[in-house]
Design an enzyme around this catalytic site. Sequence first.
Site, PDB file in Angstrom:
ATOM      1  N   GLY A 152     -17.243   9.109-102.787  1.00  0.00           N
ATOM      2  CA  GLY A 152     -16.890  10.277-101.988  1.00  0.00           C
ATOM      3  C   GLY A 152     -15.907   9.963-100.868  1.00  0.00           C
ATOM      4  O   GLY A 152     -15.706  10.775 -99.970  1.00  0.00           O
TER       5      GLY A 152
ATOM      6  N   ASN B   7     -21.271  13.922-112.248  1.00  0.00           N
ATOM      7  CA  ASN B   7     -22.451  14.091-111.386  1.00  0.00           C
ATOM      8  C   ASN B   7     -22.138  15.196-110.384  1.00  0.00           C
ATOM      9  O   ASN B   7     -21.415  14.970-109.426  1.00  0.00           O
ATOM     10  CB  ASN B   7     -22.748  12.761-110.688  1.00  0.00           C
ATOM     11  CG  ASN B   7     -23.886  12.886-109.677  1.00  0.00           C
ATOM     12  OD1 ASN B   7     -24.622  13.868-109.674  1.00  0.00           O
ATOM     13  ND2 ASN B   7     -24.021  11.886-108.820  1.00  0.00           N
TER      14      ASN B   7
ATOM     15  N   SER C 209     -14.989   7.645-106.521  1.00  0.00           N
ATOM     16  CA  SER C 209     -13.646   8.211-106.325  1.00  0.00           C
ATOM     17  C   SER C 209     -12.760   8.143-107.569  1.00  0.00           C
ATOM     18  O   SER C 209     -11.543   7.995-107.457  1.00  0.00           O
ATOM     19  CB  SER C 209     -12.958   7.559-105.113  1.00  0.00           C
ATOM     20  OG  SER C 209     -13.673   7.862-103.926  1.00  0.00           O
TER      21      SER C 209
ATOM     22  N   GLU D 156     -21.343   1.344-108.974  1.00  0.00           N
ATOM     23  CA  GLU D 156     -20.798   2.263-107.979  1.00  0.00           C
ATOM     24  C   GLU D 156     -20.767   1.588-106.611  1.00  0.00           C
ATOM     25  O   GLU D 156     -21.775   1.598-105.885  1.00  0.00           O
ATOM     26  CB  GLU D 156     -21.668   3.523-107.898  1.00  0.00           C
ATOM     27  CG  GLU D 156     -21.705   4.318-109.179  1.00  0.00           C
ATOM     28  CD  GLU D 156     -21.866   5.808-108.912  1.00  0.00           C
ATOM     29  OE1 GLU D 156     -21.038   6.577-109.393  1.00  0.00           O
ATOM     30  OE2 GLU D 156     -22.795   6.184-108.185  1.00  0.00           O
TER      31      GLU D 156
ATOM     32  N   HIS E 259     -29.160   6.519-107.885  1.00  0.00           N
ATOM     33  CA  HIS E 259     -27.900   6.822-107.196  1.00  0.00           C
ATOM     34  C   HIS E 259     -28.032   6.450-105.726  1.00  0.00           C
ATOM     35  O   HIS E 259     -29.099   6.643-105.127  1.00  0.00           O
ATOM     36  CB  HIS E 259     -27.563   8.312-107.352  1.00  0.00           C
ATOM     37  CG  HIS E 259     -26.176   8.626-106.900  1.00  0.00           C
ATOM     38  ND1 HIS E 259     -25.860   8.782-105.572  1.00  0.00           N
ATOM     39  CD2 HIS E 259     -25.021   8.763-107.593  1.00  0.00           C
ATOM     40  CE1 HIS E 259     -24.550   9.012-105.484  1.00  0.00           C
ATOM     41  NE2 HIS E 259     -24.026   9.005-106.687  1.00  0.00           N
TER      42      HIS E 259
ATOM     43  N   LYS F 193     -24.091  16.554-108.306  1.00  0.00           N
ATOM     44  CA  LYS F 193     -24.887  16.501-107.055  1.00  0.00           C
ATOM     45  C   LYS F 193     -25.427  17.895-106.751  1.00  0.00           C
ATOM     46  O   LYS F 193     -25.753  18.631-107.680  1.00  0.00           O
ATOM     47  CB  LYS F 193     -24.032  15.910-105.921  1.00  0.00           C
ATOM     48  CG  LYS F 193     -23.337  14.611-106.364  1.00  0.00           C
ATOM     49  CD  LYS F 193     -22.689  13.846-105.272  1.00  0.00           C
ATOM     50  CE  LYS F 193     -22.075  12.578-105.860  1.00  0.00           C
ATOM     51  NZ  LYS F 193     -21.462  11.714-104.861  1.00  0.00           N
TER      52      LYS F 193
ATOM     53  N   GLU G  69     -27.120   7.821-103.111  1.00  0.00           N
ATOM     54  CA  GLU G  69     -27.558   8.908-102.226  1.00  0.00           C
ATOM     55  C   GLU G  69     -29.067   9.083-102.292  1.00  0.00           C
ATOM     56  O   GLU G  69     -29.712   9.365-101.278  1.00  0.00           O
ATOM     57  CB  GLU G  69     -26.825  10.210-102.604  1.00  0.00           C
ATOM     58  CG  GLU G  69     -25.369  10.156-102.166  1.00  0.00           C
ATOM     59  CD  GLU G  69     -24.429  11.027-102.989  1.00  0.00           C
ATOM     60  OE1 GLU G  69     -24.902  11.910-103.713  1.00  0.00           O
ATOM     61  OE2 GLU G  69     -23.206  10.797-102.891  1.00  0.00           O
TER      62      GLU G  69
HETATM   63  P1  PGA Z   1     -17.312  10.424-106.225  1.00  0.00           P
HETATM   64  O1  PGA Z   1     -18.882  10.223-106.511  1.00  0.00           O
HETATM   65  O2  PGA Z   1     -16.643  10.429-107.568  1.00  0.00           O
HETATM   66  O3  PGA Z   1     -17.212  11.748-105.529  1.00  0.00           O
HETATM   67  O4  PGA Z   1     -16.881   9.286-105.386  1.00  0.00           O
HETATM   68  C1  PGA Z   1     -19.320   9.326-107.494  1.00  0.00           C
HETATM   69  C2  PGA Z   1     -20.823   9.330-107.545  1.00  0.00           C
HETATM   70  O5  PGA Z   1     -21.464   9.574-106.519  1.00  0.00           O
HETATM   71  O6  PGA Z   1     -21.418   9.091-108.608  1.00  0.00           O
END
Ligand code: PGA
Length: 251
Positions: A174, A10, A213, A168, A96, A12, A98
């Site tokens: 992140g 992803n 992560s 998740e 997601h 983003k 976010e």
């Molecule tokens: P990350 O993000 O691997 O940077 O923690 C995962 C995600 O948002 O799907």
Amino acid sequence: MPRTPLVAGNWKMHKTEREAEEYIHALLPRVAALASVDLALCGPFTDLRAMIDSARGSRVDVYAQNMHEQREGAFTGEVSAAMLSELGVRGVVLGHCERRELFGESDRALALKVPAALRAGLTPILCVGETEAERDGAQTESKLRRQIAADLVGVPEDQLAHVVIAYEPIWAIGTGRVATPEQAQQAVAFIRALIAGRDGAAAERVRILYGGSVNPENAADLLGLADVDGALVGGASLQAASFAEIAGAAR
Ligand code: PGA
């Protein structure tokens, strides 16, 4: 039938069209020998066509990061499933955290988006997961139960097996704080049991990913878990080399 693992990156809001092309050219030789894993890159809308052209004939599918639930209409700034599917996009990330937190994506919208994606032939990756406060308050399972029930309510029984779910934990996204293998296994097994409560055969086929992560160091432990069928990777997917390493751990 064993479930084919899926490793999805992803991006983003990262990468211009040119950067996306360069990335894919760097990635393809690194993943050419991987036989038993599905790969997806979830790019920004502006990159999708170039990504599809660059990845054509490879094992890398191109996914979007969002879509609108309606087929068309007066929805300024939005993109429909039909628009994605005609481009050659194979799937879409939905729900997601976010998008839920920063852009108000609601369970009500998701209840329409997931079936709309399936109708257009797109594979939805539905993201679910608890906040840190919910985890500390022992509410992980109730949160997962609520999200799975609400977001999949409109999926017809014969389509359920085509949904991909990404567990998740929001506190792991992140942050560099990855769920322990025990936490990930427990949550993913719980999600599979929820699906089985609706349709036992579909639950055996639904792929459930872990996200939060994931990096080349921890990927093998997470991807080796019995119920984890792949990963949704954010930050560590931004470099072709580290994404390829994670993909290689998914066998
Ligand atoms: P990350 O993000 O691997 O940077 O923690 C995962 C995600 O948002 O799907």
